[in-house]
Motif scaffolding. Sequence first.
Motif, PDB file in Angstrom:
ATOM      1  N   ASN A 183      -7.649   4.821  -3.675  1.00 36.52           N
ATOM      2  CA  ASN A 183      -6.369   4.692  -4.360  1.00 36.52           C
ATOM      3  C   ASN A 183      -5.284   4.618  -3.299  1.00 36.52           C
ATOM      4  N   TYR A 184      -4.959   3.407  -2.899  1.00 35.10           N
ATOM      5  CA  TYR A 184      -3.926   3.168  -1.879  1.00 35.10           C
ATOM      6  C   TYR A 184      -2.757   2.400  -2.488  1.00 35.10           C
ATOM      7  N   ARG A 185      -2.584   2.542  -3.821  1.00 39.76           N
ATOM      8  CA  ARG A 185      -1.533   1.792  -4.508  1.00 39.76           C
ATOM      9  C   ARG A 185      -0.143   2.382  -4.236  1.00 39.76           C
ATOM     10  N   GLU A 200      -9.871  -3.235  -3.052  1.00 39.74           N
ATOM     11  CA  GLU A 200     -10.139  -1.959  -2.364  1.00 39.74           C
ATOM     12  C   GLU A 200      -8.961  -1.001  -2.484  1.00 39.74           C
ATOM     13  N   ARG A 201      -7.769  -1.539  -2.538  1.00 40.28           N
ATOM     14  CA  ARG A 201      -6.576  -0.710  -2.721  1.00 40.28           C
ATOM     15  C   ARG A 201      -6.607  -0.018  -4.079  1.00 40.28           C
ATOM     16  N   ASN A 202      -7.269  -0.660  -5.048  1.00 37.74           N
ATOM     17  CA  ASN A 202      -7.237  -0.220  -6.444  1.00 37.74           C
ATOM     18  C   ASN A 202      -8.627   0.206  -6.918  1.00 37.74           C
ATOM     19  N   LEU A 236      -7.297  -0.431   5.347  1.00 32.83           N
ATOM     20  CA  LEU A 236      -7.797  -1.619   4.635  1.00 32.83           C
ATOM     21  C   LEU A 236      -7.904  -2.814   5.578  1.00 32.83           C
ATOM     22  N   THR A 255       0.875  -1.183   0.000  1.00 35.05           N
ATOM     23  CA  THR A 255       0.000   0.000   0.000  1.00 35.05           C
ATOM     24  C   THR A 255       0.909   1.229   0.000  1.00 35.05           C
ATOM     25  N   ILE A 294      -8.759  -7.072  -0.463  1.00 31.00           N
ATOM     26  CA  ILE A 294      -7.858  -5.964  -0.119  1.00 31.00           C
ATOM     27  C   ILE A 294      -7.224  -5.376  -1.387  1.00 31.00           C
ATOM     28  N   ARG A 295      -6.800  -6.254  -2.305  1.00 29.15           N
ATOM     29  CA  ARG A 295      -6.185  -5.756  -3.555  1.00 29.15           C
ATOM     30  C   ARG A 295      -7.195  -4.928  -4.351  1.00 29.15           C
ATOM     31  N   THR A 321      -2.721   3.639   5.345  1.00 33.38           N
ATOM     32  CA  THR A 321      -3.715   3.079   4.418  1.00 33.38           C
ATOM     33  C   THR A 321      -3.781   1.559   4.570  1.00 33.38           C
ATOM     34  N   ALA A 322      -2.656   0.925   4.931  1.00 35.73           N
ATOM     35  CA  ALA A 322      -2.683  -0.522   5.215  1.00 35.73           C
ATOM     36  C   ALA A 322      -3.595  -0.786   6.420  1.00 35.73           C
TER      37      ALA A 322
END
Length: 372
Positions: A229-231, A209-211, A64, A55, A206-207, A60-61
């Motif tokens: 956007n937690y990429r 929601e991160r994206n 999520l 993340t 999680i992947r 942000t980790a």
Amino acid sequence: MSSEPLPLAKPVIGEEEERLVLEVLRSGHLSLGPMGRRFEEEFADWLGVDDAISTNSGTTALHLGVRAQGWGPGDEVVVTPFTFVASANCLLYEGVKPVFADIDPVTLNLDPAAAEAAVGENTAGILPVDIFGYSAAWPEFERIAAARGLGLLEDSAQAIGAIDEEGRKAGTRGHLAIFAFYANKQMTTGEGGMIIPRNPAEAERIRSERNQGRAVDMNWLDHDRIGFNYRLSDIAAAVGVAQVAKLDWILADRAAAAGLYAEHLGGIEGVELPSADQGQARRSWFVYPVRLPEEADRDEVIGKLAEVGVPAKAYLPVIHTLPQFAEFGYREGMFPVAEGIAARSMALPFYGDLSDDDAARVASALKTALKS
Ligand SMILES: Cc1ncc(COP(=O)(O)O)c(C=O)c1O
């Protein structure tokens, strides 16, 4: 002895970071490219887990992680007041009530007995933090969580590589865990974080929601759930790949630096050093916090140290007294162990190549500052 100011913290960046960053820049894949995936895989391998999700920060980790637990309005989660503010802010993001409980005076981690006493009918989980790189009392928290049907989220932002009392690496016990890679951490990506998911279905969520709520096989403008956007960028991931490769020696150098401080600061009357490792536990050295004698004026000591080029920081303040937690009735005086320790704690310059001379200089400056 040099009088050049010492740094408070220092990342270990070398040619491998430069080479990998350049590789990403030349590849044209600046985000969601192969370097991002490589960072996750090599981090998971190093840690000894099946999967890891990067993340763009530890915060942000955590966010999520709270969502993956399914914690939301009406839920309460028990957390330590002696931590960085993100450990409890992440609960507020999802309308969860943080329930603070006091800390163990030796390890400075959430006290399992106090945490258990804080569990009520609305408690959904416990969020222990491995503070200052020392693993929380995980066997106890697992026992409480199993007995009360609670979720566990491990904030291991400060503890990459820490070993707990049962000899297990932080973040590998099977509950959700997060790490953080800000520039002052043991390993860094500049900004960044990592989540260790519990199973493939959770990892997929999680992947996504991160994206922005995109499934892996979706088009850019398709979204099947709310997301963020937690990429992490591939440029940052490149730094992470190089850092993971040398993480063992980064951690060993920091442990050696802590050893130098223990020698040089050990004799200063009234100054308490970080607790020794208990049983199989091994601290991962993040910062070097000392506790000043009760009668010392910490601000004055910090001022005197600054005059001779030794930066120091009041660290950590308690967080339950911050304005965003006032609506829950938290105020000064409620967690006397954490408050007493926070009032006397101070972080000294700390980095892996701290020399014997540096440690001697800090010790001598601290001695002088405390005498005057
Ligand atoms: C205990 C703890 N949790 C969470 C965080 C948040 O990490 P970040 O600054 O990468 O968002 C930090 C950062 O220092 C931390 O120390």
